[in-house]
Design a protein around this motif. Sequence first.
Motif, PDB file in Angstrom:
ATOM      1  N   ALA A   1      -6.249 -14.868  -3.980  1.00  0.00           N
ATOM      2  CA  ALA A   1      -5.763 -13.584  -3.486  1.00  0.00           C
ATOM      3  C   ALA A   1      -6.719 -12.436  -3.780  1.00  0.00           C
ATOM      4  O   ALA A   1      -6.626 -11.376  -3.158  1.00  0.00           O
ATOM      5  CB  ALA A   1      -4.393 -13.283  -4.102  1.00  0.00           C
TER       6      ALA A   1
ATOM      7  N   ARG B   1      -5.071  -7.751   1.015  1.00  0.00           N
ATOM      8  CA  ARG B   1      -3.950  -8.218   1.831  1.00  0.00           C
ATOM      9  C   ARG B   1      -2.614  -7.676   1.289  1.00  0.00           C
ATOM     10  O   ARG B   1      -2.349  -7.692   0.092  1.00  0.00           O
ATOM     11  CB  ARG B   1      -3.920  -9.746   1.847  1.00  0.00           C
ATOM     12  CG  ARG B   1      -2.812 -10.336   2.710  1.00  0.00           C
ATOM     13  CD  ARG B   1      -2.927 -11.852   2.760  1.00  0.00           C
ATOM     14  NE  ARG B   1      -4.122 -12.263   3.484  1.00  0.00           N
ATOM     15  CZ  ARG B   1      -4.963 -13.214   3.079  1.00  0.00           C
ATOM     16  NH1 ARG B   1      -4.736 -13.831   1.937  1.00  0.00           N
ATOM     17  NH2 ARG B   1      -6.004 -13.535   3.809  1.00  0.00           N
ATOM     18  N   GLY B   2      -1.790  -7.173   2.210  1.00  0.00           N
ATOM     19  CA  GLY B   2      -0.478  -6.659   1.834  1.00  0.00           C
ATOM     20  C   GLY B   2      -0.515  -5.254   1.271  1.00  0.00           C
ATOM     21  O   GLY B   2       0.501  -4.765   0.768  1.00  0.00           O
ATOM     22  N   ARG B   3      -1.667  -4.580   1.341  1.00  0.00           N
ATOM     23  CA  ARG B   3      -1.793  -3.233   0.791  1.00  0.00           C
ATOM     24  C   ARG B   3      -2.375  -2.294   1.849  1.00  0.00           C
ATOM     25  O   ARG B   3      -2.988  -2.746   2.814  1.00  0.00           O
ATOM     26  CB  ARG B   3      -2.715  -3.251  -0.427  1.00  0.00           C
ATOM     27  CG  ARG B   3      -2.339  -4.292  -1.452  1.00  0.00           C
ATOM     28  CD  ARG B   3      -3.476  -4.621  -2.394  1.00  0.00           C
ATOM     29  NE  ARG B   3      -3.757  -3.542  -3.328  1.00  0.00           N
ATOM     30  CZ  ARG B   3      -4.664  -3.623  -4.295  1.00  0.00           C
ATOM     31  NH1 ARG B   3      -5.367  -4.728  -4.457  1.00  0.00           N
ATOM     32  NH2 ARG B   3      -4.878  -2.606  -5.095  1.00  0.00           N
ATOM     33  N   ARG B   4      -2.185  -1.004   1.649  1.00  0.00           N
ATOM     34  CA  ARG B   4      -2.886  -0.047   2.501  1.00  0.00           C
ATOM     35  C   ARG B   4      -4.364  -0.087   2.124  1.00  0.00           C
ATOM     36  O   ARG B   4      -4.725   0.027   0.958  1.00  0.00           O
ATOM     37  CB  ARG B   4      -2.345   1.361   2.293  1.00  0.00           C
ATOM     38  CG  ARG B   4      -0.954   1.573   2.809  1.00  0.00           C
ATOM     39  CD  ARG B   4      -0.646   3.055   2.997  1.00  0.00           C
ATOM     40  NE  ARG B   4      -1.240   3.899   1.954  1.00  0.00           N
ATOM     41  CZ  ARG B   4      -1.457   5.205   2.096  1.00  0.00           C
ATOM     42  NH1 ARG B   4      -1.154   5.810   3.222  1.00  0.00           N
ATOM     43  NH2 ARG B   4      -1.953   5.919   1.105  1.00  0.00           N
ATOM     44  N   ARG B   5      -5.215  -0.247   3.141  1.00  0.00           N
ATOM     45  CA  ARG B   5      -6.647  -0.390   2.889  1.00  0.00           C
ATOM     46  C   ARG B   5      -7.419   0.743   3.560  1.00  0.00           C
ATOM     47  O   ARG B   5      -7.108   1.129   4.681  1.00  0.00           O
ATOM     48  CB  ARG B   5      -7.145  -1.744   3.406  1.00  0.00           C
ATOM     49  CG  ARG B   5      -6.632  -2.920   2.592  1.00  0.00           C
ATOM     50  CD  ARG B   5      -7.101  -4.247   3.162  1.00  0.00           C
ATOM     51  NE  ARG B   5      -6.472  -4.542   4.435  1.00  0.00           N
ATOM     52  CZ  ARG B   5      -7.113  -4.715   5.576  1.00  0.00           C
ATOM     53  NH1 ARG B   5      -8.427  -4.608   5.622  1.00  0.00           N
ATOM     54  NH2 ARG B   5      -6.456  -4.992   6.685  1.00  0.00           N
TER      55      ARG B   5
ATOM     56  N   GLY C   1      11.036  -2.983   8.386  1.00  0.00           N
ATOM     57  CA  GLY C   1       9.738  -2.856   7.751  1.00  0.00           C
ATOM     58  C   GLY C   1       8.797  -1.908   8.443  1.00  0.00           C
ATOM     59  O   GLY C   1       7.650  -1.770   8.052  1.00  0.00           O
TER      60      GLY C   1
ATOM     61  N   ASP D   1      -3.125   1.178  -3.420  1.00  0.00           N
ATOM     62  CA  ASP D   1      -4.031   1.078  -2.282  1.00  0.00           C
ATOM     63  C   ASP D   1      -5.329   0.368  -2.675  1.00  0.00           C
ATOM     64  O   ASP D   1      -5.595   0.143  -3.865  1.00  0.00           O
ATOM     65  CB  ASP D   1      -4.368   2.472  -1.739  1.00  0.00           C
ATOM     66  CG  ASP D   1      -3.181   3.153  -1.072  1.00  0.00           C
ATOM     67  OD1 ASP D   1      -2.203   2.447  -0.758  1.00  0.00           O
ATOM     68  OD2 ASP D   1      -3.232   4.374  -0.873  1.00  0.00           O
TER      69      ASP D   1
END
Length: 598
Positions: free
Chosen positions: A258, A355-359, A506, A573
């Motif tokens: 990950a 992945r799964g985060r604000r980037r 979501g 983030d």
Amino acid sequence: MIPLPLARIAEITSGALTGMADPRAVVRGPVVIDSRAVEPGSLFVAIKGARVDGHDYAAQAMRAGAVAVLATRPVEGPAVIVPDAAAALAELATAQAAALTQVTVIGVTGSAGKTSTKDLLARLTARIGPTIAPVGSFNNELGHPLTVLRADLDTRFMVLELAARNIGHIKDLTRIAPPQIGVVLNVGTAHLGVFGGKEAIAKAKGELVEALPRTGVAVLNADDPLVRAMASRTDARVTFFGRGESAAIRAEGVLVDARGRASFTLRTPSGAAPVTLQLYGEHAVENALAAAAAGYELGLPVATIAAELSAATPVSRWRMEVTDRADGVTVVNDAYNANPDSMRAAFEAFAVLGRGRRRFAVIAALRELGEEGPALNAELGRLAGGSGLAGLIVAGPDAGPVLEGAGAAAAEAQAAAQAALDAQLAAQAAAAVPQAPVPHHGAPQGWHGPAPDQGWQGPALDQGWNGPAPDQGWHGPAPEQVAPQPGWQAPDAGGAPQGWQAPPVGGPVPGQPPMGGAPAGISHPGGPHMGGPVAGAPPGGGAAYPAQAMRIVHVPDAEAAAAELAGWLRPGDAVLVKGPRAMGLERTAELVLGGAAQ
């Protein structure tokens, strides 16, 4: 270095002693071109650059303990005067390398990954004997000889990084310290404008294997056709690394965790061993394989190679450095340098790590790409714009093609996301449309409310109503006029207004911009919104709440990029910082991390 008296240095460089220089005074090292790095016993080489002239710092070097200055004109204090200081430095390094008969020289080149591979390989050779390797990326006509001059009579390995800005450069570097092992990683698009094409880049990189003796070894990437073809350009023995079956040293079963770190089985002709890298990005696999192949040729057991690769952490600064702030913001500082290939690798690694985060990403226009520069920078913009970022900051000059490419790709990605969202909502709505009930003993099929004769004044029950019992106060539109939406809860007394559509599960909060107050679309700091839908405003006929748009901003420099990010970031983030060396974007990462140098 091997200690040398000034008289011998003057002889090697065809120089003249001036400034009352004592010919018997001994230089013990280090040899430096930065007066701040001078130590007692040093030789300071005064290089005249475009902005700084080393001769102006000769007195400072002498005060710090330099024995003498290698210069092109008289200076304050003892000096060896030569016509060309850089050429004299190379001559001095060549003489020193020739005196080190017990040293095995390993050269590493390629369009991307040289420094990381050099660091891994130096770790492996250190298991066998004392090793010298460049600090950072000392890989050109100055850094290369400076690294060679760090070796002494105890040195057994020199792992050298060889860069080329034109055909003939690597050939010149191999004359200073002739390699016994040459590692070629890849042929990409770095300095494409200087070379004129990938074939010319391959010609330049192949100068390393051409310099190998018949008793040497060429370590080549089997997965890169231009590198694989270099096997015909050397009399040395050839060994291949890669991921395919044709490679003698290969990676099998590559997995990425990950955090973007790869693990694999290292397969060699004499056995296999598991490797779990601590380096970030799947592209590190190729660097590890190259180092492993060279180490294997030196006789290291596969278990030792695997253990060292697994224990290795980043050594050189600003190359996929991953740091977590106290609030959970992850900063990926890969800002040392950039080209189209390394940009692609960085974004691939960042997609996994974030992945799964604000980037968010901070990048800059690439340089030295020649006539293909605008097209390749537009491609860079499309790469960034289509990578699912919440926001993109482009720093520095010549940003037009990057911004245009990013804007176009972001718009396409948003349109695709909106279409997918619309399709999902339509499918959910269709699935939720009730079937007409079949009367049974006077009541519709499935009816669990009071008997129909208890005063219902609304539409006929066979029109599909499956909500609450009719006597619970429903006074809205006829049930068949509004198909229940995903997430719809049966109304309490009074019901819901006609036409209500529930937001997707979501999805964005109605009216909330994508990054805490920043409008969607391309903008400049403090400037107006320049296009793109605003989150919360449905494009005609679409779903009530469209997919969020990426914000794209252009700023002048690294400090402005950090200031812009400060208004965007929230806990958890992730940020990627990557650009050409000239932009100095490592400063952006340092400021985001609190301003302290890493």
